[in-house]
Design a protein around this motif. Structure first.
Motif, mmCIF file in Angstrom:
data_model
loop_
_atom_site.group_PDB
_atom_site.id
_atom_site.type_symbol
_atom_site.label_atom_id
_atom_site.label_comp_id
_atom_site.label_asym_id
_atom_site.label_seq_id
_atom_site.Cartn_x
_atom_site.Cartn_y
_atom_site.Cartn_z
ATOM 1 N N ILE A 153 108.357 4.003 74.399
ATOM 2 C CA ILE A 153 109.425 3.153 74.286
ATOM 3 C C ILE A 153 109.153 2.009 73.569
ATOM 4 O O ILE A 153 109.858 1.397 72.944
ATOM 5 C CB ILE A 153 110.092 3.004 75.503
ATOM 6 C CG1 ILE A 153 111.324 2.088 75.493
ATOM 7 C CG2 ILE A 153 109.063 2.071 76.416
ATOM 8 C CD1 ILE A 153 112.372 2.210 76.534
ATOM 9 N N GLY A 154 107.899 1.635 73.564
ATOM 10 C CA GLY A 154 107.292 0.271 72.874
ATOM 11 C C GLY A 154 107.577 0.472 71.500
ATOM 12 O O GLY A 154 107.573 -0.774 70.672
ATOM 13 N N HIS A 155 107.598 1.689 70.879
ATOM 14 C CA HIS A 155 107.668 1.757 69.206
ATOM 15 C C HIS A 155 108.820 2.379 69.089
ATOM 16 O O HIS A 155 109.046 2.688 67.739
ATOM 17 C CB HIS A 155 106.675 2.522 68.896
ATOM 18 C CG HIS A 155 105.294 1.785 69.222
ATOM 19 N ND1 HIS A 155 104.632 0.825 68.580
ATOM 20 C CD2 HIS A 155 104.355 2.143 70.394
ATOM 21 C CE1 HIS A 155 103.432 0.329 69.512
ATOM 22 N NE2 HIS A 155 103.256 1.072 70.361
ATOM 23 N N ILE A 156 110.020 2.092 69.660
ATOM 24 C CA ILE A 156 111.287 2.462 69.307
ATOM 25 C C ILE A 156 111.585 0.926 68.275
ATOM 26 O O ILE A 156 111.634 -0.068 68.592
ATOM 27 C CB ILE A 156 112.411 2.448 70.327
ATOM 28 C CG1 ILE A 156 112.085 3.719 71.084
ATOM 29 C CG2 ILE A 156 113.909 2.223 69.871
ATOM 30 C CD1 ILE A 156 113.103 4.028 72.165
ATOM 31 N N LEU A 164 106.200 -7.641 62.673
ATOM 32 C CA LEU A 164 104.998 -6.617 62.634
ATOM 33 C C LEU A 164 104.474 -6.412 63.874
ATOM 34 O O LEU A 164 104.287 -7.130 64.749
ATOM 35 C CB LEU A 164 103.800 -7.255 61.816
ATOM 36 C CG LEU A 164 102.868 -6.304 61.377
ATOM 37 C CD1 LEU A 164 103.483 -5.256 60.531
ATOM 38 C CD2 LEU A 164 101.604 -7.059 60.750
ATOM 39 N N CYS A 165 104.360 -5.066 64.219
ATOM 40 C CA CYS A 165 103.995 -4.503 65.438
ATOM 41 C C CYS A 165 102.500 -3.913 65.385
ATOM 42 O O CYS A 165 102.074 -4.018 64.409
ATOM 43 C CB CYS A 165 104.812 -3.273 65.601
ATOM 44 S SG CYS A 165 104.377 -2.563 67.442
ATOM 45 N N SER A 166 101.901 -3.755 66.431
ATOM 46 C CA SER A 166 100.511 -3.370 66.494
ATOM 47 C C SER A 166 100.300 -2.103 65.786
ATOM 48 O O SER A 166 99.155 -1.604 65.644
ATOM 49 C CB SER A 166 100.079 -3.306 67.934
ATOM 50 O OG SER A 166 100.758 -2.236 68.766
ATOM 51 N N CYS A 167 101.411 -1.123 65.823
ATOM 52 C CA CYS A 167 101.251 0.250 65.228
ATOM 53 C C CYS A 167 101.418 0.209 63.960
ATOM 54 O O CYS A 167 101.361 1.012 62.998
ATOM 55 C CB CYS A 167 102.225 1.235 65.891
ATOM 56 S SG CYS A 167 103.806 0.547 65.294
ATOM 57 N N GLY A 168 101.561 -1.067 63.155
ATOM 58 C CA GLY A 168 101.481 -1.071 61.670
ATOM 59 C C GLY A 168 102.842 -0.943 61.086
ATOM 60 O O GLY A 168 103.208 -1.352 60.181
ATOM 61 N N GLY A 171 109.391 -4.182 63.562
ATOM 62 C CA GLY A 171 110.739 -4.359 64.256
ATOM 63 C C GLY A 171 110.430 -3.385 65.807
ATOM 64 O O GLY A 171 111.771 -3.149 66.151
ATOM 65 N N CYS A 172 109.525 -2.994 65.945
ATOM 66 C CA CYS A 172 109.414 -2.232 67.508
ATOM 67 C C CYS A 172 109.721 -3.174 68.380
ATOM 68 O O CYS A 172 109.626 -4.190 68.384
ATOM 69 C CB CYS A 172 108.123 -1.605 67.500
ATOM 70 S SG CYS A 172 107.548 -0.551 66.329
ATOM 71 N N VAL A 173 110.098 -2.480 69.671
ATOM 72 C CA VAL A 173 109.983 -3.347 70.957
ATOM 73 C C VAL A 173 109.149 -4.027 71.187
ATOM 74 O O VAL A 173 109.155 -5.069 71.654
ATOM 75 C CB VAL A 173 110.558 -2.198 71.896
ATOM 76 C CG1 VAL A 173 110.589 -2.901 73.570
ATOM 77 C CG2 VAL A 173 112.033 -1.674 71.965
#
Ligand SMILES: [Zn+2]
Length: 313
Positions: A153-156, A164-168, A171-173
């Motif tokens: 859910i963190g990467h919705i 910027l998210c840790s996954c690259g 706009g992720c949660v």
């Protein structure tokens, strides 16, 4: 039968010796090393060796996508660039069989077997920590997906082209509601001239990062900036959880992690309020609850994973 549960987080590694009734008999904790998988496995092996008991297997929860004994991506830990064979690495070090799971999934497994989600057929677990993890129970069974990546859910994405998210991705949660992202947001606002008590409270707590306890004190003390960043986090979470509810129509959302332990049912109520506007048709029995086992959800779930692997082998 005793098994060991290991919960690897972005900040801490927690290890517990767990009995048949999911009770934690002994425990250990260390900071998560930042030097890559080998250092992490060394620390886990030391913690396991320090437990007072006779475990038959180890279950390991990792904050990343886990498939067939390998951690495919671990975005919140530095130097985990290639897929890592953690099962072989840890069973060599401990001499015990090792089974691997995603931290959000094992956290929810713990709550489903022995905590807030016991007996509930359709559950979404949301784990608020350094990042934002998640897990699913659907139709009375843990649901991992085709490659073990379900429940993230963190990467919705809740804001196209957002932070910027840790996954690259952007706009992720997690880019709004993960503690590391929240700390970056605070820093950016401070650099822009805003005032906050967060950094002072962090020094008082003698912590290297803005922990859940630091956030709790700042929020309860009425810190404006903390409230603003927290509200943004809750809004992002609400959009993400709403999307999951529209697809899966679960009846229970369990919120876990450090912030849930500190803020308790207030946090569950707050997340419910920020989620409801986004749900097309909330079920009449839809409930939001914080985890019952607190810090132990992941340890208890990982130990249960180990136990079931021993029984089925
Ligand atoms: Zn992401």
């Amino acid at each position: 039968m005793q098994t060991v549960g290991v919960d690897v987080g972005g900040t801490n590694i927690e290890v517990g010796l767990v009995g048949e009734d999911h009770e934690v008999l002994d425990r250990g904790k260390e900071n998560t090393p930042a030097d890559g998988p080998d250092a992490v496995l060394d620390v886990i092996a030391e913690l396991v060796a320090g437990l007072d008991g006779d475990p038959v297997a180890v279950g390991l929860g990792i904050p990343g996508v886990v498939h067939e004994g390998r951690a495919l991506t671990v975005p919140n830990l530095p130097h985990w660039d290639d897929p890592v064979d953690l099962v072989a690495g840890l069973s060599q070090r401990t001499g015990l069989p090792v089974v691997l799971g995603n931290d959000g999934n094992v956290g929810l497994l713990g709550e489903w077997l022995a905590g807030a989600a016991r007996g509930v057929a359709n559950v979404l677990g949301v784990w608020l920590g350094t990042g934002v993890g998640g897990g699913l129970v659907l139709d009375g069974r843990p649901f991992l997906g085709a490659q073990g990546a379900a429940g993230e859910i963190g990467h919705i994405v809740v804001r196209e082209g957002g932070q910027l998210c840790s996954c690259g991705r952007r706009g992720c949660v997690e880019a709004y509601a993960g503690r590391r992202s929240m700390a970056s947001a605070v820093q950016a606002l401070v650099e822009a001239g805003r005032k906050t008590t967060l950094e002072e409270i962090q020094r008082e707590h003698d912590k290297a990062t803005m922990t859940s306890g630091v956030w709790q004190d700042a929020l309860e003390g009425g810190d404006e900036l903390a409230r603003e960043v927290f509200a943004t986090a809750m809004d992002a979470l609400g959009v993400g959880i709403g999307a999951v509810l529209n697809v899966l129509d679960v009846e229970l959302v369990v919120i876990g992690g450090g912030l849930a332990e500190k803020l308790g049912s207030d946090l569950a109520d707050r997340i419910e309020a920020s989620t409801r506007p986004w749900v097309m048709r909330p079920g009449p029995d839809l409930r939001f609850r914080v985890a019952d086992l607190g810090d132990d959800s992941g340890v208890v779930g990982a130990a249960a994973l180990a136990r079931s692997s021993v029984i089925s082998s």
